[in-house]
Design a protein around this motif. Structure first.
Motif, PDB file in Angstrom:
ATOM      1  N   PHE A  79       0.839  -1.200   0.000  1.00 24.51           N
ATOM      2  CA  PHE A  79       0.000   0.000   0.000  1.00 24.51           C
ATOM      3  C   PHE A  79       0.874   1.249   0.000  1.00 24.51           C
ATOM      4  O   PHE A  79       0.661   2.175  -0.792  1.00 24.51           O
ATOM      5  CB  PHE A  79      -0.930  -0.014   1.217  1.00 24.51           C
ATOM      6  CG  PHE A  79      -1.639   1.285   1.440  1.00 24.51           C
ATOM      7  CD1 PHE A  79      -2.644   1.688   0.589  1.00 24.51           C
ATOM      8  CD2 PHE A  79      -1.289   2.114   2.490  1.00 24.51           C
ATOM      9  CE1 PHE A  79      -3.298   2.901   0.785  1.00 24.51           C
ATOM     10  CE2 PHE A  79      -1.939   3.313   2.696  1.00 24.51           C
ATOM     11  CZ  PHE A  79      -2.945   3.712   1.837  1.00 24.51           C
ATOM     12  N   GLY A  80       1.866   1.271   0.854  1.00 31.59           N
ATOM     13  CA  GLY A  80       2.741   2.444   0.953  1.00 31.59           C
ATOM     14  C   GLY A  80       3.563   2.682  -0.307  1.00 31.59           C
ATOM     15  O   GLY A  80       3.692   3.820  -0.765  1.00 31.59           O
ATOM     16  N   LEU A  81       4.103   1.624  -0.868  1.00 31.58           N
ATOM     17  CA  LEU A  81       4.939   1.770  -2.059  1.00 31.58           C
ATOM     18  C   LEU A  81       4.136   2.077  -3.319  1.00 31.58           C
ATOM     19  O   LEU A  81       4.694   2.610  -4.286  1.00 31.58           O
ATOM     20  CB  LEU A  81       5.779   0.516  -2.286  1.00 31.58           C
ATOM     21  CG  LEU A  81       6.928   0.291  -1.320  1.00 31.58           C
ATOM     22  CD1 LEU A  81       7.659  -1.004  -1.641  1.00 31.58           C
ATOM     23  CD2 LEU A  81       7.895   1.463  -1.351  1.00 31.58           C
ATOM     24  N   SER A  82       2.857   1.749  -3.305  1.00 34.10           N
ATOM     25  CA  SER A  82       2.059   2.016  -4.505  1.00 34.10           C
ATOM     26  C   SER A  82       1.970   3.507  -4.796  1.00 34.10           C
ATOM     27  O   SER A  82       1.848   3.907  -5.960  1.00 34.10           O
ATOM     28  CB  SER A  82       0.659   1.418  -4.363  1.00 34.10           C
ATOM     29  OG  SER A  82      -0.102   2.107  -3.390  1.00 34.10           O
ATOM     30  N   HIS A  83       2.068   4.324  -3.774  1.00 36.15           N
ATOM     31  CA  HIS A  83       1.959   5.772  -3.980  1.00 36.15           C
ATOM     32  C   HIS A  83       3.160   6.349  -4.746  1.00 36.15           C
ATOM     33  O   HIS A  83       2.970   6.982  -5.780  1.00 36.15           O
ATOM     34  CB  HIS A  83       1.740   6.475  -2.637  1.00 36.15           C
ATOM     35  CG  HIS A  83       0.409   6.152  -2.048  1.00 36.15           C
ATOM     36  ND1 HIS A  83       0.172   4.990  -1.342  1.00 36.15           N
ATOM     37  CD2 HIS A  83      -0.759   6.811  -2.084  1.00 36.15           C
ATOM     38  CE1 HIS A  83      -1.092   4.968  -0.971  1.00 36.15           C
ATOM     39  NE2 HIS A  83      -1.685   6.059  -1.410  1.00 36.15           N
ATOM     40  N   PRO A  84       4.392   6.150  -4.293  1.00 43.45           N
ATOM     41  CA  PRO A  84       5.510   6.676  -5.090  1.00 43.45           C
ATOM     42  C   PRO A  84       5.668   5.948  -6.428  1.00 43.45           C
ATOM     43  O   PRO A  84       6.069   6.558  -7.419  1.00 43.45           O
ATOM     44  CB  PRO A  84       6.738   6.481  -4.194  1.00 43.45           C
ATOM     45  CG  PRO A  84       6.341   5.488  -3.169  1.00 43.45           C
ATOM     46  CD  PRO A  84       4.858   5.587  -3.025  1.00 43.45           C
ATOM     47  N   GLY A  90       2.109   5.192 -13.151  1.00 40.99           N
ATOM     48  CA  GLY A  90       0.667   5.415 -13.190  1.00 40.99           C
ATOM     49  C   GLY A  90      -0.028   4.708 -12.034  1.00 40.99           C
ATOM     50  O   GLY A  90       0.490   3.739 -11.475  1.00 40.99           O
ATOM     51  N   ALA A  91      -1.198   5.199 -11.712  1.00 39.32           N
ATOM     52  CA  ALA A  91      -1.907   4.693 -10.533  1.00 39.32           C
ATOM     53  C   ALA A  91      -2.345   3.240 -10.679  1.00 39.32           C
ATOM     54  O   ALA A  91      -2.009   2.396  -9.837  1.00 39.32           O
ATOM     55  CB  ALA A  91      -3.109   5.584 -10.234  1.00 39.32           C
ATOM     56  N   VAL A  95      -0.994  -0.046  -8.560  1.00 42.09           N
ATOM     57  CA  VAL A  95      -1.863  -0.867  -7.705  1.00 42.09           C
ATOM     58  C   VAL A  95      -1.813  -2.325  -8.160  1.00 42.09           C
ATOM     59  O   VAL A  95      -1.709  -3.242  -7.330  1.00 42.09           O
ATOM     60  CB  VAL A  95      -3.312  -0.325  -7.724  1.00 42.09           C
ATOM     61  CG1 VAL A  95      -4.276  -1.304  -7.064  1.00 42.09           C
ATOM     62  CG2 VAL A  95      -3.376   1.032  -7.044  1.00 42.09           C
ATOM     63  N   LEU A  96      -1.867  -2.551  -9.444  1.00 41.19           N
ATOM     64  CA  LEU A  96      -1.842  -3.927  -9.949  1.00 41.19           C
ATOM     65  C   LEU A  96      -0.498  -4.610  -9.680  1.00 41.19           C
ATOM     66  O   LEU A  96      -0.457  -5.802  -9.372  1.00 41.19           O
ATOM     67  CB  LEU A  96      -2.188  -3.946 -11.434  1.00 41.19           C
ATOM     68  CG  LEU A  96      -3.616  -3.489 -11.761  1.00 41.19           C
ATOM     69  CD1 LEU A  96      -3.826  -3.440 -13.277  1.00 41.19           C
ATOM     70  CD2 LEU A  96      -4.657  -4.377 -11.090  1.00 41.19           C
ATOM     71  N   ALA A  97       0.590  -3.863  -9.762  1.00 39.56           N
ATOM     72  CA  ALA A  97       1.912  -4.440  -9.497  1.00 39.56           C
ATOM     73  C   ALA A  97       2.056  -4.874  -8.043  1.00 39.56           C
ATOM     74  O   ALA A  97       2.489  -5.998  -7.755  1.00 39.56           O
ATOM     75  CB  ALA A  97       3.009  -3.442  -9.867  1.00 39.56           C
ATOM     76  N   VAL A  98       1.697  -4.002  -7.104  1.00 38.05           N
ATOM     77  CA  VAL A  98       1.839  -4.374  -5.690  1.00 38.05           C
ATOM     78  C   VAL A  98       0.841  -5.461  -5.321  1.00 38.05           C
ATOM     79  O   VAL A  98       1.130  -6.317  -4.471  1.00 38.05           O
ATOM     80  CB  VAL A  98       1.749  -3.166  -4.727  1.00 38.05           C
ATOM     81  CG1 VAL A  98       2.839  -2.147  -5.036  1.00 38.05           C
ATOM     82  CG2 VAL A  98       0.382  -2.531  -4.713  1.00 38.05           C
TER      83      VAL A  98
END
Length: 115
Positions: A79-84, A90-91, A95-98
């Motif tokens: 969750f935290g890493l998805s932001h940077p 891209g958003a 999200v899909l990668a994490v």
């Protein structure tokens, strides 16, 4: 046993049949989708937390405290890493990668047949 306890016991037993990978996917993808669709980020956080709590129950039952700590840390880290990461790719790709990393770890550590 009361009727309410019977219903709760049945619900918990049914929830324990859901793969943990599905729960973390629901939390990460569902949380983001909820926040984006509603414009209410805390509502997305509720989805993220609820699915995480359900997953944590599964981690504890299937893998014990060490597995719960590891997968819980990975969930929060994702969750935290998805932001940077979203700033770079891209958003939705973020999200899909994490989510993919979390789902794969859950599949290996707690959802594999014979675990």
């Amino acid at each position: 046993m009361s009727a309410a306890a019977d219903v709760l016991g049945t619900a918990v037993a049914a929830a324990e049949q859901v793969p943990a990978a599905a729960l973390v996917t629901a939390g990460l993808v569902g949380g983001y989708a909820t926040a984006r669709a509603t414009g209410v980020r805390p509502l997305g956080g509720v989805v993220l937390a609820a699915a995480g709590a359900a997953a944590a129950h599964t981690w504890w039952r299937r893998g014990g405290p060490g597995t719960t700590a590891a997968l819980g840390g990975l969930y929060v880290l994702g969750f935290g890493l998805s932001h940077p990461l979203a700033k770079r790719i891209g958003a939705w790709p973020s999200v899909l990668a994490v989510t993919a990393v979390n789902a794969a770890a859950n599949t290996v550590l707690v959802d594999r047949p014979g675990r």
